[in-house]
Design a protein around this motif. Sequence first.
Motif, PDB file in Angstrom:
ATOM      1  N   ARG A 134       0.830  -1.212   0.000  1.00 12.54           N
ATOM      2  CA  ARG A 134       0.000   0.000   0.000  1.00 12.54           C
ATOM      3  C   ARG A 134       0.863   1.260   0.000  1.00 12.54           C
ATOM      4  NH1 ARG A 134      -3.369  -3.407   3.107  1.00 12.54           N
ATOM      5  NH2 ARG A 134      -2.258  -2.913   5.024  1.00 12.54           N
ATOM      6  N   ALA A 135       1.990   1.230   0.714  1.00 13.01           N
ATOM      7  CA  ALA A 135       2.878   2.394   0.737  1.00 13.01           C
ATOM      8  C   ALA A 135       3.508   2.636  -0.637  1.00 13.01           C
ATOM      9  CB  ALA A 135       3.957   2.202   1.795  1.00 13.01           C
ATOM     10  N   ALA A 152       0.801   4.114  -2.819  1.00 19.95           N
ATOM     11  CA  ALA A 152       0.510   5.493  -2.428  1.00 19.95           C
ATOM     12  C   ALA A 152       1.597   6.449  -2.882  1.00 19.95           C
ATOM     13  CB  ALA A 152       0.342   5.572  -0.911  1.00 19.95           C
ATOM     14  N   ALA A 153       2.816   5.938  -3.061  1.00 20.26           N
ATOM     15  CA  ALA A 153       3.933   6.776  -3.508  1.00 20.26           C
ATOM     16  C   ALA A 153       4.060   6.835  -5.017  1.00 20.26           C
ATOM     17  CB  ALA A 153       5.236   6.251  -2.897  1.00 20.26           C
ATOM     18  N   GLY A 154       3.084   6.269  -5.746  1.00 20.00           N
ATOM     19  CA  GLY A 154       3.110   6.354  -7.202  1.00 20.00           C
ATOM     20  C   GLY A 154       3.784   5.196  -7.887  1.00 20.00           C
ATOM     21  N   LEU A 155       4.247   4.184  -7.130  1.00 21.33           N
ATOM     22  CA  LEU A 155       4.862   2.994  -7.723  1.00 21.33           C
ATOM     23  C   LEU A 155       3.781   1.918  -7.807  1.00 21.33           C
ATOM     24  CD1 LEU A 155       8.275   2.979  -5.825  1.00 21.33           C
ATOM     25  CD2 LEU A 155       7.934   3.410  -8.253  1.00 21.33           C
ATOM     26  N   ALA A 156       3.094   1.836  -8.941  1.00 19.47           N
ATOM     27  CA  ALA A 156       1.985   0.895  -9.091  1.00 19.47           C
ATOM     28  C   ALA A 156       2.498  -0.543  -8.986  1.00 19.47           C
ATOM     29  CB  ALA A 156       1.299   1.107 -10.430  1.00 19.47           C
ATOM     30  N   VAL A 157       1.848  -1.345  -8.167  1.00 18.44           N
ATOM     31  CA  VAL A 157       2.212  -2.752  -7.979  1.00 18.44           C
ATOM     32  C   VAL A 157       1.309  -3.606  -8.854  1.00 18.44           C
ATOM     33  CG1 VAL A 157       2.369  -4.653  -6.337  1.00 18.44           C
ATOM     34  CG2 VAL A 157       3.027  -2.346  -5.637  1.00 18.44           C
ATOM     35  N   VAL A 211      10.455   5.595  -0.272  1.00 22.68           N
ATOM     36  CA  VAL A 211       9.262   5.081   0.404  1.00 22.68           C
ATOM     37  C   VAL A 211       9.640   4.395   1.707  1.00 22.68           C
ATOM     38  CG1 VAL A 211       7.327   3.476   0.209  1.00 22.68           C
ATOM     39  CG2 VAL A 211       8.010   4.823  -1.764  1.00 22.68           C
ATOM     40  N   PHE A 212      10.692   3.572   1.675  1.00 16.55           N
ATOM     41  CA  PHE A 212      11.084   2.804   2.859  1.00 16.55           C
ATOM     42  C   PHE A 212      11.790   3.672   3.912  1.00 16.55           C
ATOM     43  CE2 PHE A 212      11.325  -1.601   0.605  1.00 16.55           C
ATOM     44  CZ  PHE A 212       9.938  -1.561   0.490  1.00 16.55           C
TER      45      PHE A 212
END
Length: 444
Positions: free
Chosen positions: A118-119, A122-127, A165-166
């Motif tokens: 989810r993080a 939310a940061a724009g890195l589509a999974v 993100v991390f």
Amino acid sequence: MAAQQILVRVVNDSSEVEEVRRPVRLTPDGRAGVVYAGAVYPVLDGGVVNIAGPSWEVGDCNRFLLAGTAIPYAPQPNAASRPPEFTGFRGDWNVDTNAFGHYVVFNGPERVAGDVVRALEAAGLAVQRWDVSHRPASDGKFYDWFARLRTKISHDDAVARVSAVFSPELGAAEPPPAPTATPVEDLAARVEELLDLTAELGSRLKQSENEIALLRQRLAAATDHETKLLEDLDRSLIYQKSLHDQISELSNAHELSADAKAYLVKQSDTEELLELALSENSELSNAVVMFRKHTEESDYRILALEALVVSLQERLDELGQQDRERRRAAAAHVVPRRGVSGFLDNAFLRLTFVLDSVEVLANLDAPASVLRVLTQIDMGELLGKDLEGFRGWREVSKLATGIAGSEDMGRIYYKPDGAQVLVSVHVKQDEKEQRRHIEKLRFV
């Protein structure tokens, strides 16, 4: 036992879309979910499905809730129930890059894995997909989880954005929100765009072929006209030479006779006609050159269009192969199925159900006629008629469904594939929707 079904209200944020009845699936976090538009959305308290919210891939939600079981609704999102803000990830992780894209691999429990995914989104890195990792990463380590990113950035950029993100305390700028389209929707949209472009190029190719055929006819007519003019010109030159010879003989006389005067008049007329013929022949030659140039240009355009159509067809085949590989990869990690899927596996040993057949069967109010035909197909009987344009596929139509407004709109498409038979069960809505469903069979 049959799967639990529920009537839900589908909304897009605050606006209601429609009401649908669906079998209840269990999402990986143990909540109730239903399939809508190719993805599984959680069922919120009050029987609401918000398609603007988070979703799962259908392959990750293959467990059905049995009838009579309490439905584990997902809580309505509000300030009190929102998960705590993601403050970073402290476990082992890496970004593994190969020919298929970037994979974020990391260690941690399942709850933490969900927070990490989810993080990232939310940061724009589509999974595109995440699951348990079963193979070593490029650094030789075995990690608990992997998350495949849907992005074409470089490896270094991917590492930098995941690090941001991390480790949010480093002050990385927050990227734009991730797109909500699922991989299946994205692939279907790309295939549909390519199909539309192929149809448009096919039409342009047909127009170019008609144009070049017309130019060739005009070129042939101009060439015939040129040949006739050249023949007339040769005859005029021969006649002119004959007149010159006769005039030369008459010129030797001291006085011009009436015949000589007549020959001079004829010579003048012939020279004028010859001049006109030469002028017309020059214009015609220019027209022939222009026609030939246009014909060559049209031939080049046709070759370019044919090459583009071939390239698009190869791209469609490539997308179909990617979809089949995705389905095989998703099927390799599924747990034993229960509910409707388990019943179909036990009842029909030779049939392999594709597309949304299981969901369609689960929603039939009167499935008897459909099950009867499936039993006959499973026993090897040849039913229905050939599906036009789809080699090996057959269609059985006008099957009862028990659904109001679609009583005889049941359809079964099947294709023997070795020891197995590929089967797609479908309820026709209208001609356009049915055609779109049939086109999906090309990539099964």
